[in-house]
Design an enzyme around this catalytic site. Structure first.
Site, PDB file in Angstrom:
ATOM      1  N   GLN A 125      -4.596  -2.047   9.621  1.00  0.00           N
ATOM      2  CA  GLN A 125      -4.217  -3.222   8.989  1.00  0.00           C
ATOM      3  C   GLN A 125      -5.065  -4.645   9.579  1.00  0.00           C
ATOM      4  O   GLN A 125      -4.742  -4.768  10.964  1.00  0.00           O
ATOM      5  CB  GLN A 125      -3.030  -3.826   8.660  1.00  0.00           C
ATOM      6  N   LYS A 150       0.691  -1.258  -0.104  1.00  0.00           N
ATOM      7  CA  LYS A 150       0.107  -0.022  -0.010  1.00  0.00           C
ATOM      8  C   LYS A 150       0.896   1.185   0.063  1.00  0.00           C
ATOM      9  O   LYS A 150       0.603   2.290  -0.708  1.00  0.00           O
ATOM     10  CB  LYS A 150      -0.840  -0.236   1.193  1.00  0.00           C
ATOM     11  N   ASP A 185     -11.023   2.746   3.769  1.00  0.00           N
ATOM     12  CA  ASP A 185     -11.183   1.419   3.595  1.00  0.00           C
ATOM     13  C   ASP A 185     -12.352   0.693   3.898  1.00  0.00           C
ATOM     14  O   ASP A 185     -12.727  -0.378   3.652  1.00  0.00           O
ATOM     15  CB  ASP A 185      -9.961   0.644   4.370  1.00  0.00           C
TER      16      ASP A 185
END
Length: 282
Positions: free
Chosen positions: A97, A53, A120
């Site tokens: 994450q 990322k 996200d």
């Protein structure tokens, strides 16, 4: 011959567009979009994903801010880090994450992320807004899948879509996005009875169950669109949730593994961060 839904090529094309948008934003505001990534613990796969990322940020001219916390981090400590990032005007997107260590309340930490920075698509508030057709950033993988379908002119409205998997970050948002696009949606999972019969009814099948090649090729009807969101390392390569060997003889279109859904997940996260920066910086 089946159309290959090439996520890698599409991701590259989108990144080229994002590079132009980021340069325009820098020229206009003097500011650079920043994605903050939080990695808790020492999971090797998670560290790899965070690095990928960060690389994607660099390719489009963005910056990334890496927060690395020890394995023994508590929920309270992680919440404090998220609050700092929420309050930081230089940060436009926040990625926590997944997965986090077992002692942490992951849902509480996801939901602590500001809606404006939830690039996200992991908050309950963002999911609810998306499900109701309101503005929100979608969960990156299903949002990436919707882009693949749209850019390849795959008809969704009126089609029967079967989503195999019901996770909060993939199966459920995938089903809602397909519903918003006027598909008739069936959600299947580990307790579903007669799974092969349900899959055989699908005009669009999405494998999002996290089990290697669970969905057999002979369950899929002729002419279906096959989307495989799974990845399981095998023999130096990998397989998905769907048995793809020979699928080109059955499907009208399909995503390969690798090179289908995966590249678009990261590109969608980056695109949504650029959008968040554009909104924040005007």
């Amino acid at each position: 011959m089946a159309l290959v839904l090439d996520g890698r090529a599409l991701a590259k094309q989108i990144e080229e567009n994002l590079l132009v948008r980021v340069e325009a934003l820098k020229a206009k505001t003097g500011r650079t979009p920043i994605l903050a990534t939080i990695l808790v613990g020492d999971d090797g796969a998670s560290a790899t994903y965070v690095r990928m990322k960060g690389n994607a940020c660099r390719r489009v001219g963005m910056d990334s801010l890496k927060i690395e916390l020890p394995q023994e981090t508590t929920t309270e400590q992680l919440l404090a880090e998220i609050e700092k990032l929420n309050a930081n005007p230089d940060v436009h997107g926040i990625l926590l994450q997944h997965p986090v260590p077992a002692q942490i309340d992951e849902r509480a930490c996801f939901d602590a992320i500001s809606l404006a920075k939830d690039v996200d698509g992991v908050t309950c508030l963002g999911f609810g807004r998306m499900a109701m057709g309101e503005a929100a950033y979608g969960s990156a993988t299903p949002a990436g899948i919707m882009t693949i379908l749209k850019e390849n002119n795959i008809e969704i409205a009126g089609k029967h879509a079967v989503v195999v998997g019901r996770s909060a970050i993939l199966g459920k948002p995938m089903a809602m996005m397909l519903l918003q696009a006027n598909a008739t949606v069936t959600i299947c999972h580990s307790r579903t009875q007669n799974l092969p019969e349900l899959v055989k009814q699908a005009d669009i099948i999405v494998g999002a169950v996290g089990k290697a090649e669970l969905i057999q090729k002979d369950w899929i009807k002729q002419g279906a669109v096959v989307v495989d969101a799974g990845f399981h390392p095998r023999d130096g390569g990998g397989v998905g949730d769907i048995q793809l060997q020979g699928i080109e003889e059955i499907a009208s279109a399909y995503t390969p593994v690798p090179g289908g859904v995966g590249p678009m997940t990261i590109t969608t996260l980056i695109r949504q961060t650029v959008e968040a920066a554009e909104k924040a910086l005007g």
